[in-house]
Design an enzyme around this catalytic site. Structure first.
Site, short mmCIF file in Angstrom:
data_model
loop_
_atom_site.label_atom_id
_atom_site.label_comp_id
_atom_site.label_asym_id
_atom_site.label_seq_id
_atom_site.Cartn_x
_atom_site.Cartn_y
_atom_site.Cartn_z
N VAL A 1 -44.55 -30.37 19.88
CA VAL A 1 -44.83 -29.03 19.39
C VAL A 1 -44.23 -28.80 18.02
O VAL A 1 -44.83 -28.13 17.16
CB VAL A 1 -44.33 -27.95 20.40
CG1 VAL A 1 -42.81 -27.94 20.51
CG2 VAL A 1 -44.85 -26.57 20.03
N GLY B 1 -48.70 -29.31 27.34
CA GLY B 1 -48.04 -28.00 27.30
C GLY B 1 -47.29 -27.83 25.99
O GLY B 1 -47.69 -28.36 24.96
N GLU B 2 -46.23 -27.04 26.01
CA GLU B 2 -45.37 -26.76 24.86
C GLU B 2 -46.02 -25.83 23.85
O GLU B 2 -45.34 -25.23 23.03
CB GLU B 2 -44.94 -28.05 24.13
CG GLU B 2 -44.21 -29.06 24.98
CD GLU B 2 -43.82 -30.30 24.17
OE1 GLU B 2 -44.09 -30.35 22.95
OE2 GLU B 2 -43.25 -31.24 24.77
N GLY B 3 -47.35 -25.73 23.84
CA GLY B 3 -48.08 -25.03 22.80
C GLY B 3 -48.85 -25.98 21.91
O GLY B 3 -49.46 -25.57 20.91
#
Length: 368
Positions: free
Chosen positions: A97, A335-337
């Site tokens: 990210v 995930g994480e963005g």
């Protein structure tokens, strides 16, 4: 705070959307030739109530981190300590990210909403009047905000993951985070998450809000083997059978089978919608939260942009239920963005067209 935020959400502005459609038709390109980007620009005009809408900049990623009692059911091979370790990695700038945020110029804020291991060097909760916006937007360095409601949820197969008061508190952490980032100048928010085992409550939330079977909502998360995957599906089923969550009671659903980061993301989405600021959704954790946000306030979907289609099957179920089409589909499941950040230039491009492309009249180009 939750009730006033819900009351502040409203529908897209039809007159601004009509103006954006007319402008798209006058630009120097065949009508409809930008496909989904044209539809996106129209929606963003409706959200802003202006044509053209503001450029979605600067961008701010909010990563909500929390741990999960259902981890005790062995739904993942990863130890729970990895949640806190990855938060440290975010703050050191060493995660995916961070690399994508540097590429796009987005800021990164990590909000500890319920990590089991207390995290050092946290900034005050932005709800504290003495805490200014500071951090990422000012220095370019990822910051950590301490807003833990409790140190991880309870095991949802044994009891409710959260009390209603805890679920509400986590939602309001998300609302405050949205307000903090917007007040600091963010023109678009991006969802991020971190929590070992968090795809299990995400699957339960998706099944609860959409009515699909647990098998359709549950994926392999970090990449479990076949035996663990079948066990994970049964864990989700057990939780749903225990609590019988009512989708008409979104706070109750979040309390029964949600995670602290899911609840906080729900608040982020509601807070952004109330401020008429777009939110770029990441993966399955974000879209599970989006279902809860729309259950609270149906008009909140107008602020949501689906950044990508997660490889987790529940993400497709949730996006279909929300009526959102993802901008990119790359088989991501990190995930994480990360997926939201990859989609950010697409969103910016959609709006920039309305600002910068000449019309047939202004350019002296003949129409068909």
């Amino acid at each position: 705070m939750l009730e006033s935020t819900i009351a502040g959400t409203g529908p897209l502005d039809e007159s601004a959307m009509t103006a954006a459609r007319h402008l798209q038709d006058r630009l120097t390109k065949p009508a409809g030739s930008l496909g989904a980007l044209e539809d996106l620009s129209v929606r963003l005009a409706g959200l802003a109530g202006a044509c053209p809408p503001p450029l979605p900049s600067p961008a701010a990623v909010a990563i909500f981190a929390g741990d999960h009692g259902v981890h005790a059911q062995r739904v993942t091979p990863w130890p729970q300590e990895v949640t806190a370790q990855m938060v440290g990695n975010f703050l050191a700038g060493g995660a995916v990210v961070n690399a994508f945020a540097r590429q796009t110029g987005a800021t990164v804020t990590v909000v500890d909403v319920g990590v089991a291991t207390p995290l050092p060097h946290a900034e005050p909760d932005p709800a504290d009047p003495a805490a200014g916006p500071g951090g990422a937007a000012d220095t370019g360095v990822p910051r950590l905000v301490s807003a833990a409601v409790r140190r991880g949820t309870r095991d949802m197969t044994v009891t409710a993951a959260l009390t209603r008061d805890e679920a509400r508190a986590a939602v309001e952490v998300g609302i405050r985070t949205a307000e903090d980032l917007i007040d600091a100048g963010a023109g678009i928010l991006l969802t991020g998450d971190m929590g070992i085992a968090n795809t299990t409550p995400a699957a339960a939330l998706i099944a609860a809000f959409t009515g699909v079977d647990a098998a359709e909502a549950t994926g392999r998360g970090t990449g479990v083997d076949d035996q663990t995957y079948q066990h994970k599906i049964e864990v989700v089923r057990r939780a749903l059978r225990r609590h019988h969550p009512d989708p008409a009671d979104p706070l109750g659903v979040l309390a029964a089978v949600g995670g602290l980061e899911h609840a906080a993301l729900t608040g982020l989405l509601l807070g952004a919608a109330a401020r008429r600021v777009p939110v770029l959704l990441d993966g399955v954790i974000a879209v599970a939260a989006a279902l809860a946000a729309v259950a609270f306030a149906p008009d909140a979907v107008g602020a949501m942009i689906a950044g990508h289609r997660s490889a987790e099957p529940g993400a497709t179920v949730a996006l279909r239920h929300l009526g959102l089409t993802p901008l990119v589909d790359l088989g991501l499941r990190l995930g994480e963005g990360t997926g939201a950040l990859l989609a950010l230039p697409v969103v910016t491009g959609a709006v920039r067209v309305l600002h910068e492309v000449a019309t047939f009249d202004s350019a002296g180009v003949a129409e068909k």
